[in-house]
Scaffold this motif. Structure first.
Motif, PDB file in Angstrom:
ATOM      1  N   SER A   1       3.620  -3.758  -6.158  1.00  0.00           N
ATOM      2  CA  SER A   1       3.907  -2.402  -5.678  1.00  0.00           C
ATOM      3  C   SER A   1       5.285  -1.943  -6.129  1.00  0.00           C
ATOM      4  O   SER A   1       5.474  -0.782  -6.499  1.00  0.00           O
ATOM      5  CB  SER A   1       3.815  -2.346  -4.149  1.00  0.00           C
ATOM      6  OG  SER A   1       2.483  -2.457  -3.732  1.00  0.00           O
TER       7      SER A   1
ATOM      8  N   GLU B   1      -0.928   3.742  -3.018  1.00  0.00           N
ATOM      9  CA  GLU B   1      -1.111   2.288  -2.996  1.00  0.00           C
ATOM     10  C   GLU B   1      -1.764   1.842  -1.686  1.00  0.00           C
ATOM     11  O   GLU B   1      -2.689   1.033  -1.681  1.00  0.00           O
ATOM     12  CB  GLU B   1       0.232   1.572  -3.159  1.00  0.00           C
ATOM     13  CG  GLU B   1       0.785   1.585  -4.558  1.00  0.00           C
ATOM     14  CD  GLU B   1       0.225   0.474  -5.408  1.00  0.00           C
ATOM     15  OE1 GLU B   1       0.209  -0.693  -4.962  1.00  0.00           O
ATOM     16  OE2 GLU B   1      -0.207   0.762  -6.519  1.00  0.00           O
TER      17      GLU B   1
ATOM     18  N   SER C   1       2.559  -2.162   0.336  1.00  0.00           N
ATOM     19  CA  SER C   1       2.569  -0.871  -0.358  1.00  0.00           C
ATOM     20  C   SER C   1       3.887  -0.140  -0.198  1.00  0.00           C
ATOM     21  O   SER C   1       4.263   0.661  -1.053  1.00  0.00           O
ATOM     22  CB  SER C   1       1.430   0.008   0.175  1.00  0.00           C
ATOM     23  OG  SER C   1       0.189  -0.573  -0.107  1.00  0.00           O
TER      24      SER C   1
END
Length: 188
Positions: free
Chosen positions: A41, A81, A109
């Motif tokens: 991420s 995400e 995320s």
């Protein structure tokens, strides 16, 4: 049991079950599935933030617009995400996604937002130091190169790949970051 993008099992077993045979067991001293998801991420967020900075570097922009654009993009990448990870987990499961998996997905995320928010902070600090937005963009781009490099080093330390392959991966990240900066210079 199936695996979502973070490597966690879904299908009712919860977060603690890591499926065997999928390479999700962390090597001694290596990165576990949640840490790998955070690094991924962070890399995604870094590349998006750098792309936005390249775009802003080719335009006359105000400090407020630049900070809002790059930090806002970081937040959008975080939401994207998180949504993708949670949707993937829910589609792969016959039961409701456990709260622990939701919490861990949101935590992993959130790393995607950090580069954009950090770049916005860099722009503010450079402005406070009396420099231009364009100088702040250049500094934030180099911070992006540093982030890509650090993430590659972390990932390499957690793998069983041979040292030359790990060095090549770090060099590739550095070249990617520098390539983005060269693109900005070519556009400006």
């Amino acid at each position: 049991m199936t695996c979502d993008r973070t490597g966690f099992g879904s299908g009712g077993a919860g977060m603690d079950a890591i499926p065997s045979g999928h390479g999700d067991v962390a090597p001694a001293g290596g990165l576990g599935p949640l840490a790998r998801a955070r690094v991924r991420s962070l890399l995604t967020g870094s590349i998006f933030a750098m792309a936005v900075l390249v775009y802003l570097g080719d335009r006359e922009t105000t400090l407020v617009a630049a900070v809002g654009t790059v930090a806002g993009t970081g937040l959008v990448v975080f939401f994207g995400e998180a949504y993708a990870g949670l949707l993937s987990a829910s589609l792969a499961s016959v039961r409701a996604v456990p709260w622990t998996e939701v919490r861990d997905e949101l935590g992993a995320s959130s790393a995607a937002a950090a580069p954009g928010v950090l770049a916005g902070g860099i722009l503010l600090l450079v402005d406070l130091a009396g420099s231009t937005v364009q100088t702040g963009i250049d500094i934030a781009l180099w911070a992006g190169v540093l982030t890509l490099t650090v993430c590659s080093v972390l990932e390499g330390r957690g793998s069983h790949r041979p040292l030359p392959v790990r060095i090549a991966a770090v060099a590739g990240s550095v070249l990617l970051g520098i390539g983005i900066i060269v693109l900005k210079a070519a556009l400006h």
